[in-house]
Design an enzyme around this catalytic site. Structure first.
Site, PDB file in Angstrom:
ATOM      1  N   ASP A 277       0.812  -1.208   0.000  1.00 50.59           N
ATOM      2  CA  ASP A 277       0.000   0.000   0.000  1.00 50.59           C
ATOM      3  C   ASP A 277       0.851   1.266   0.000  1.00 50.59           C
ATOM      4  OD1 ASP A 277      -2.439   1.328  -0.019  1.00 50.59           O
ATOM      5  OD2 ASP A 277      -2.523   1.488   2.159  1.00 50.59           O
ATOM      6  N   CYS A 317      21.752  -0.584  14.757  1.00 49.11           N
ATOM      7  CA  CYS A 317      21.220  -1.930  14.521  1.00 49.11           C
ATOM      8  C   CYS A 317      22.296  -3.004  14.704  1.00 49.11           C
ATOM      9  CB  CYS A 317      20.646  -2.043  13.114  1.00 49.11           C
ATOM     10  SG  CYS A 317      19.141  -1.084  12.813  1.00 49.11           S
TER      11      CYS A 317
END
Length: 366
Positions: A277, A317
């Site tokens: 989307d 990370c």
């Protein structure tokens, strides 16, 4: 049993509101054709036939309708859609429906239909009246809060399953306590907080949620939620419903936490199909449901390229103990969680890990 879902935009990017931060208006502005209008009967029938006949074994199929504003396709369109499904489906096909709407058109006829066919409804409501009406005005630039709350009350009265969709903007992130109190006062117990995204070209956006906004908001919001949880007063919050069970080894439902993108079969009103989307863009079009099978769309070269694209990561990370839970987040939404030097999600989890482990442990004991 297999599971399959398709996200359908029956009214394309058409809308009867002009929200200040609308992400799909930004997406459609980056396409050659901004809107494809209302889905016609032929496309609707092709879509249903292709999805049902793609399976020759027991399957749960979910047709999810979004926009723009999907109710602009008209109640008759949805009635014909369900009738067409019922006329084509076999015993192996188990079908469910959901609808994401701004709520303006949900009159008695709409609500009776949604109840009859057991739609799960997501209603966009940005919390308190002063905040909501500042950002979510209709096409005539008039406030919408009172009309939407009136229709939410109708959904409650008719016992239609619904949740509230709130766009978490930079300004709203500073009002966690007020927002939590608002949900409780109005007995809105199923909530999805959607981070407000910057534009695709990353132009300055005063509404976009930033990583420090995220950490500040959820620090306060989770503390209130946890306090109520200890009293057995539980509000379903999408972030918590996905994040906390992972501490107990339970997989998430949202694809952002999986560490990879998954095919969403987003179908525009002209039948064109896209993987996500957030990326209903010309360069990501996989084909058209009118001319391609589900299998052909699922094995598209364009899809393969999209799924293999590198995900954004921050240096944090590399040494983060939560990497196995976060997985770097959704590649489109990650900018709301972290930047090159700071991760709001990490700060939030670090501060509240003990409480989340306690809640996760209770899930394991069930």
């Amino acid at each position: 049993m297999k599971y399959f879902s398709m996200l359908i935009k029956p009214a394309s990017s058409l809308c009867n509101m002009k929200c200040s931060y609308c992400f799909y208006a930004d997406v459609s502005d980056h396409r050659e054709v901004k809107t494809h209008g209302i889905m016609d009967q032929k496309t609707m029938r092709e879509l249903i036939e292709k999805t049902l006949y793609a399976f020759d074994e027991e399957v749960m199929i979910t047709y999810a309708f979004q926009g723009g504003e999907p109710t602009l396709a008209g109640l008759e369109f949805f009635e014909q859609f369900v009738e067409c499904v019922n006329s084509m489906k076999k015993e192996i096909h188990h079908v469910s429906y959901s609808l994401q709407t701004n709520g303006l058109l949900l009159d008695d006829a709409w609500i009776a239909f949604l109840k009859k066919y057991e739609f799960l409804v997501g209603v966009s409501l940005d919390g308190m009246i002063e905040h909501h009406d500042d950002l979510r005005k209709d096409a005539q630039n008039k406030p919408t809060y009172e009309r939407i709350m009136k229709n939410i009350r109708k959904l409650k009265e008719e016992e239609v399953q619904f949740n509230v969709l709130t766009v978490l903007t930079h300004s709203l992130s500073k009002k966690a306590k007020q927002l939590y109190a608002f949900y409780k006062k109005n007995q809105l117990n199923y909530v999805q907080l959607i981070p407000c995204l910057p534009s695709l070209d990353f132009k300055d956006n005063p509404f976009a949620l930033k990583p420090h906004d995220f950490a500040h908001f959820y620090d306060e919001f989770f503390s209130l939620w946890y306090k109520d949880w200890k009293k057995n007063e539980v509000m379903s919050v999408t972030l918590f419903d996905n994040l906390i069970p992972m501490f107990a080894g339970i997989p998430p439902q949202q694809c952002g936490y999986l560490g990879f993108c998954s095919m969403q079969f987003v179908t525009e009103s002209d039948g064109s199909v896209y993987p996500c989307d957030f990326y209903v863009l010309d360069e990501h079009c996989l084909g058209n449901i009118k001319t391609h099978s589900i299998k052909e769309l699922a094995t598209s070269v364009v899809l393969k390229s999209f799924l293999s694209e590198k995900r954004n990561r921050t240096r944090a990370c590399l040494s983060c103990r939560y990497e196995g839970i976060c997985h770097g987040q959704c590649k489109r939404m990650s900018v709301c969680y972290y930047d090159e030097t700071y991760c709001g999600l990490k700060e939030f989890m670090t501060k509240h890990e003990k409480a989340m482990l306690e809640v996760a442990s209770s899930i394991q004991r069930r």
